[in-house]
Design a protein around this motif. Structure first.
Motif, PDB file in Angstrom:
ATOM      1  N   VAL A  18     -12.165 -17.299 -12.130  1.00 41.72           N
ATOM      2  CA  VAL A  18     -11.225 -17.071 -11.024  1.00 41.72           C
ATOM      3  C   VAL A  18     -11.425 -18.167  -9.983  1.00 41.72           C
ATOM      4  O   VAL A  18     -12.551 -18.545  -9.661  1.00 41.72           O
ATOM      5  CB  VAL A  18     -11.454 -15.674 -10.415  1.00 41.72           C
ATOM      6  N   TYR A  26     -13.199 -12.576  -4.038  1.00 40.60           N
ATOM      7  CA  TYR A  26     -13.494 -12.165  -5.410  1.00 40.60           C
ATOM      8  C   TYR A  26     -14.987 -11.892  -5.613  1.00 40.60           C
ATOM      9  O   TYR A  26     -15.368 -10.860  -6.156  1.00 40.60           O
ATOM     10  CB  TYR A  26     -12.999 -13.220  -6.406  1.00 40.60           C
ATOM     11  N   CYS A  65     -10.650  -7.520 -13.932  1.00 39.50           N
ATOM     12  CA  CYS A  65      -9.242  -7.702 -13.586  1.00 39.50           C
ATOM     13  C   CYS A  65      -8.681  -6.424 -12.970  1.00 39.50           C
ATOM     14  O   CYS A  65      -7.989  -6.462 -11.957  1.00 39.50           O
ATOM     15  CB  CYS A  65      -8.459  -8.099 -14.836  1.00 39.50           C
TER      16      CYS A  65
END
Length: 149
Positions: A18, A26, A65
């Motif tokens: 990512v 994140y 995710c």
């Protein structure tokens, strides 16, 4: 199994880590970052000692995710589809290698794949190993039983 889903264009988004510059929160929200490129590198370096470890990492890609985007998000739906397709291809691969899947692989109600001591590198390259030969030999009916179950 991994080689069969890697070329699928829709799953390319999961091949790279990512972008932390774009998704700055994140790392704070995801404890164990994982991507399919990292899984591939681990396979290529013989990191995995069992199929279960590979499955766990692919499942982590999917779970991360969902955790970050929400399980109703289109990206999570795609990650879930990729994971399911990976499991299906894995089962096909085990079957093609004549590995007795009834002894090694079991899908339970939560669609979690349980596996034991199949050389992950062999599944990546689709070449039987001595471990798989051992499991084929072990699938014969035992001549005696120590009990238990």
């Amino acid at each position: 199994a991994l080689r069969m889903i890697e070329p699928i264009p829709a799953y390319r988004i999961f091949r790279e880590p990512v972008n932390l510059g774009r998704y700055y929160d994140y790392e704070a929200r995801i404890e164990v970052p994982m991507d399919m490129g990292f899984v591939r590198r681990r396979l290529d370096s013989d990191y995995y000692s069992s199929v279960l470890s590979v499955i766990s990492d692919v499942k982590t890609v999917r779970n991360n995710c969902g955790k970050y985007n929400g399980t109703g998000d289109d990206l999570w739906i795609l990650a879930d589809k990729m994971y399911d397709e990976f499991l299906a291809k894995l089962k096909e691969t085990l079957s093609e290698l004549a590995v007795p899947t009834e002894n090694i692989v079991k899908l339970d109600d939560e669609n979690f794949l349980h596996a034991c001591s199949v050389n992950a590198r062999a599944l990546s390259n689709r070449v039987p190993t001595s471990t798989e030969s051992y499991h084929r030999n072990q699938s014969r009916e035992p001549t005696s039983s120590a009990g238990g179950g």
